[in-house]
Design an enzyme around this catalytic site. Structure first.
Site, PDB file in Angstrom:
ATOM      1  N   CYS A 180       0.846  -1.356   0.012  1.00  0.00           N
ATOM      2  CA  CYS A 180       0.194  -0.077  -0.065  1.00  0.00           C
ATOM      3  C   CYS A 180       0.692   1.286  -0.046  1.00  0.00           C
ATOM      4  O   CYS A 180       0.346   2.218  -0.653  1.00  0.00           O
ATOM      5  CB  CYS A 180      -1.078  -0.050   1.234  1.00  0.00           C
ATOM      6  N   LYS A 190     -12.061  -3.204   8.788  1.00  0.00           N
ATOM      7  CA  LYS A 190     -12.141  -4.232   7.432  1.00  0.00           C
ATOM      8  C   LYS A 190     -13.168  -4.921   7.395  1.00  0.00           C
ATOM      9  O   LYS A 190     -14.035  -5.326   8.354  1.00  0.00           O
ATOM     10  CB  LYS A 190     -10.822  -4.690   7.517  1.00  0.00           C
ATOM     11  N   ARG A 226       7.867 -10.427   5.489  1.00  0.00           N
ATOM     12  CA  ARG A 226       7.599 -10.283   7.040  1.00  0.00           C
ATOM     13  C   ARG A 226       8.442 -11.350   7.733  1.00  0.00           C
ATOM     14  O   ARG A 226       8.168 -12.407   7.532  1.00  0.00           O
ATOM     15  CB  ARG A 226       6.209 -10.254   7.344  1.00  0.00           C
ATOM     16  N   ASP A 275      -3.000  -7.955  -4.292  1.00  0.00           N
ATOM     17  CA  ASP A 275      -3.398  -6.474  -3.637  1.00  0.00           C
ATOM     18  C   ASP A 275      -3.937  -5.571  -4.648  1.00  0.00           C
ATOM     19  O   ASP A 275      -3.521  -5.625  -5.789  1.00  0.00           O
ATOM     20  CB  ASP A 275      -2.068  -5.821  -3.152  1.00  0.00           C
ATOM     21  N   HIS A 294      -5.568  -1.485  -4.776  1.00  0.00           N
ATOM     22  CA  HIS A 294      -5.926  -0.112  -3.707  1.00  0.00           C
ATOM     23  C   HIS A 294      -6.739   0.756  -4.658  1.00  0.00           C
ATOM     24  O   HIS A 294      -6.311   1.246  -5.860  1.00  0.00           O
ATOM     25  CB  HIS A 294      -4.738   0.706  -3.214  1.00  0.00           C
ATOM     26  N   GLN A 342       0.855 -10.952  -2.471  1.00  0.00           N
ATOM     27  CA  GLN A 342      -0.673 -10.493  -2.284  1.00  0.00           C
ATOM     28  C   GLN A 342      -1.304 -10.117  -3.386  1.00  0.00           C
ATOM     29  O   GLN A 342      -0.641  -9.550  -4.506  1.00  0.00           O
ATOM     30  CB  GLN A 342      -0.545  -9.552  -1.267  1.00  0.00           C
ATOM     31  N   HIS A 381      -8.573  -0.764   0.590  1.00  0.00           N
ATOM     32  CA  HIS A 381      -7.397  -2.059   0.345  1.00  0.00           C
ATOM     33  C   HIS A 381      -8.443  -3.209   0.135  1.00  0.00           C
ATOM     34  O   HIS A 381      -9.322  -3.274   0.900  1.00  0.00           O
ATOM     35  CB  HIS A 381      -6.583  -2.111   1.484  1.00  0.00           C
TER      36      HIS A 381
END
Length: 646
Positions: free
Chosen positions: A337, A472, A366, A386, A388, A384, A518
């Site tokens: 993000c 979320k 991570r 992902d 946005h 991910q 997100h």
């Protein structure tokens, strides 16, 4: 008298000092027989805890998750007592309930606990449980609590107590056993009828690799022996479906100590499966107006300081990468993000150009403790799906609902039909966990709740489960074994646009702040494939599975015809293999079954003469001899029945 408010809104009066059990009895004797725990004014209490003020009361039975938590936590005390009696000198630390059962961490004076010891521990624990000993809470001064554990030489309990405030410390007693505990127990040990020790593992004290390693004893318990038997049968089925086992057997992925723990290596079949999943989502995203972007695997430390990720996760993540330039630091990307915020910032936007929907299959890193790593579900590097969305406040409601539609399409296409939605909001008692203004949080939470209602989702609201930057919506999916998993997440974020000073020019010619959504329908490719493997047992949907068919010639005489069949299948875009080894057809079929190949196409002299193939489904169903064109139509029909257009 005090006023007690029940979950349905009913308010009843009771004498001061009445208990949750008294309330249950006033409703019905049947309820009272089944109540094992309660919550009063958002605090978990025992069924015998005196209620001395007005408040809201929820009664829990074994059928409630909260009831199971109290049941399993209480069993952890019983097992801890059994361990103390079986292993003199043992030091107890903590024993919480977990999603399925409980664990207790102990420091053994010598030796170890192995599966050979499980039966003795279970026998001793059941013997204690049959005593029907009441769980009793009592307050203890900090001085007395410290004195008890110092005299026993238990430095772990001493450390816990030193971090507690005087006046908040309680012990729980049952039989001859005492433990430091905040509470949340069933009425007595006799309610526990079946106990199973499941496994043992190593665990560092407080999860710190620099602290002593303890022995973690995992277990589970039930109010009926029958329920334990059913659970163990389910566990055996789960072992057969373990994604680590299936991933190895189906040659999808592997791990290498030289590459590093928690860093999966995708083999050709697994890489092809991932690619199909990516293309499936990219096709739907394109129709939904998303634009693909690409961001680097690293970013300057300042990027994550700005986003707030460094403050929240920096100390526990991969440490900064130093460059030859003095003072210049980069981090392995923990999130996509912040990069997407900077992509949005590459030029000014007008309200007429919004929403902007940026999507990326971005790999992030991570640092997970080695003891927490687990196949593909807990890794250190993962990709991910992902995206946005940057939109105006007026567009937020429709954009959020559009993302819900996309998420439902993904779940439905992959056979996840049984799910609920979870709306995760702040814990108002812990404001330090979150960033951003109260006003923005309220707007974001209301937007998610309203969208979930309008889409007719079956949803629950969970306090304290929000991300640090915004609330979320998660899809909680039940797999084929009835286990619940979080798949797909959608988050509303007013905070990162402020932190990155994102703007757009409105119809009034003034600068305004966009809202950020997100979303990741898969969550991560690694975890999603792991759960899909376990849900399907490796029998993926036909459109996704690496090999849809295998051609099995009966003898060498039929090999040329088998090659012709294979070519025809490829022309029909059917993914197929040819097994022309010098083995019996029976052995080839058995191996194809083990490899989860949906269709076995057996070709012999009669098939060659008739220009047909003899089709056998995975599982043994014989479809007889059909033409290749008819088989291609069968495959198309089956794929189209599961893979709808978005």
């Amino acid at each position: 008298m005090i006023e007690i408010t029940l979950p349905d809104g009913t308010i009843k009066e009771y004498s001061k000092g009445s208990t949750a059990m008294d309330v249950a009895l006033s409703i019905s004797e049947g309820l009272a027989r089944n109540v094992i725990s309660a919550k009063f004014n958002d605090t978990v209490v025992e069924t015998v805890t005196p209620l001395n003020e007005d408040g809201s009361l929820i009664l829990y039975t074994w059928n409630n998750p909260e009831g199971k938590k109290a049941f399993w936590h209480s069993t952890s005390h019983i097992v801890a007592q059994a361990l103390e009696e079986l292993y003199p000198g043992i030091k107890l630390t903590i024993g919480p309930a977990i999603d399925n059962g409980f664990y207790y961490d102990v420091d053994l004076p010598e030796g170890s606990i192995s599966d050979k010891d499980f039966q003795a521990i279970e026998k001793k624990a059941i013997e204690i449980a049959r005593g029907k000993h009441a769980f009793k809470m009592r307050a203890v001064s900090k001085a007395d609590a410290l004195a008890k554990y110092k005299s026993e030489g238990n430095e772990y309990k001493v450390e816990l107590i030193e971090n507690l405030e005087d006046g908040t410390i309680t012990f729980c007693d049952h039989d001859s056993f005492t433990d430091l505990c905040r509470g949340g127990h069933i009425p007595n040990t006799g309610i526990v009828k079946a106990i199973k020790v499941l496994s043992v593992a190593g665990a560092y004290w407080r999860g710190d690799e620099n602290k002593p390693q303890l022995t973690r004893v995992y277990g589970i318990s039930f109010p009926k022996q029958k329920e334990l038997t059913e659970y163990l049968e389910l566990l055996e089925e789960a072992k057969k479906r373990d994604h680590r086992k299936l991933g190895k057997e189906l040659e999808l992925f592997t791990f290498s100590q030289k590459v590093g723990q928690g860093l999966p290596l995708w083999l050709p079949k697994g890489a092809a499966l991932r690619e199909r999943l990516e293309q499936f989502l990219k096709k739907a995203q394109k129709k939904a107006g998303y634009e693909m972007v690409v961001s680097p695997h690293i970013g300057q430390k300042e990027l994550y300081v700005t986003s707030g990720h460094y403050e929240k996760y920096g100390a526990d993540s991969f440490q900064p990468i130093n460059t030859p330039k003095d003072g210049e630091e980069f981090l392995l990307k923990p999130m996509n993000c912040p990069h997407h915020c900077e992509i949005y910032n590459h030029r000014p936007f007008s309200y007429k150009e919004l929403p902007k929907r940026y999507a990326e299959f971005g790999t992030v890193y991570r640092y997970e403790q080695s003891g927490e790593l687990h196949g593909l579900t807990r890794v250190r590097g993962f990709t991910q799906d992902d995206a946005h969305i940057f939109c105006t406040p007026d567009q937020l409601d429709q954009e959020f609902k559009n993302v819900i539609d996309l998420s439902l399409y993904v779940l439905g296409s992959l056979g996840f039909e049984n799910f609920t939605a979870q709306v995760s909001v702040r814990d108002l008692d812990k404001p330090e966990k979150y960033i951003g203004s109260l006003e923005n949080w309220e707007k974001a939470e209301n937007a998610i709740i309203n969208a979930a209602k309008e889409k007719g989702l079956d949803f629950v609201i969970e306090k304290g489960e929000a991300a640090f930057y915004g609330p979320k919506l998660d899809f909680m999916v039940k797999d084929a074994l009835g286990r619940s998993w979080q798949l797909g997440t959608i988050q509303v974020d007013y905070n990162l646009p402020e932190r990155f000073d994102l703007t757009y020019k409105g119809s009034d010619n003034e600068s305004h702040r966009p809202v950020m959504i997100h979303r990741a329908p898969f969550g991560s490719m690694e975890r999603f494939i792991a759960l899909l493997l376990e849900h399907t047992g490796g029998n993926f949907p036909l459109w996704l599975i690496p090999d849809q068919a295998i051609v099995l010639p009966v003898s060498e005489k039929n090999e040329k015809y088998a090659e012709k069949v294979l070519k025809s299948l490829e022309n029909n875009e059917i993914r197929a293999l040819l097994d022309n080894r010098n083995e019996t057809v029976g052995k080839k079929i058995r191996e194809a079954e083990m490899n989860k190949i949906p269709f076995m196409l057996i070709v012999g002299e009669n098939d060659e003469a008739a220009n047909t193939i003899s089709v056998r489904r995975h599982g043994g169903e014989d479809l007889g001899a059909i033409t290749i064109d008819n088989f291609a139509n069968l495959v198309d029909t089956e794929i189209n029945s599961t893979l709808k257009s978005f």
